[in-house]
Design a protein around this motif. Structure first.
Motif: not given
Ligand SMILES: [Zn+2]
Length: 164
Positions: A145-146, A150, A26
């Motif tokens: 954004h991704h 986290d 990710a």
């Protein structure tokens, strides 16, 4: 997506799966960051004038002072290895610079506050490697954004972003 890139991504996933690093996939980004924050670096257009003035003032109160080693630590400006034996005049100069830096974006001269950003690695890994605290304005505090969900990122946000 070009075939070459997807093959590289597959290899990266296989490597990460084999080493048990299940979330690093990710972290791999498709493109680079708009701003590149560097761990421990105090450089940037926002902090530069603060540092320059501190050094000018320092020369007045402490002629022949050693060249300060400015560093950023968890978003704070500090003088690494500052000699503690100096008098209040010297600490007034240093303290003012530190207070100004605490409310000034390090990257540009806008007002700033502590923000958790991501460090972009240009080396072999080439991607977002870890969250890091910087004093930023909203524009320079870009978070991909991704990576906003986290866990290690959110932990730092909770600890360092006052109005998170
Ligand atoms: Zn900024």
């Amino acid at each position: 997506m070009p075939k070459k890139q997807s093959t590289a991504a597959q290899r990266a996933r296989q490597r990460q799966a084999a080493s048990g690093e299940n979330y690093t996939t990710a972290l791999r980004a498709r493109s680079g960051p708009p701003f590149r924050h560097k761990m421990f670096s105090a450089r940037g257009a926002g902090w530069a004038p603060i540092i320059e003035r501190a050094e000018r003032d320092l020369a007045l109160v402490w002629p022949g002072h050693p060249a300060p080693h400015w560093e950023e630590k968890f978003g704070d400006l500090c003088w690494k290895g500052a000699p503690w034996s100096q008098g209040p005049d010297v600490w007034a100069v240093v303290g003012r610079a530190l207070r100004e830096a605490a409310t000034t974006c390090q990257t540009c001269p806008s007002p700033g506050r502590k923000r958790v950003v991501w460090i972009w690695d240009t080396g072999e890994f080439r991607g977002w490697v870890m969250p890091w605290v910087k004093t930023c304005c909203d524009a320079c505090g870009h978070v991909p954004h991704h990576l906003r969900s986290d866990e290690s990122y959110l932990d730092l946000v909770e600890e360092y972003e006052e109005d998170a």
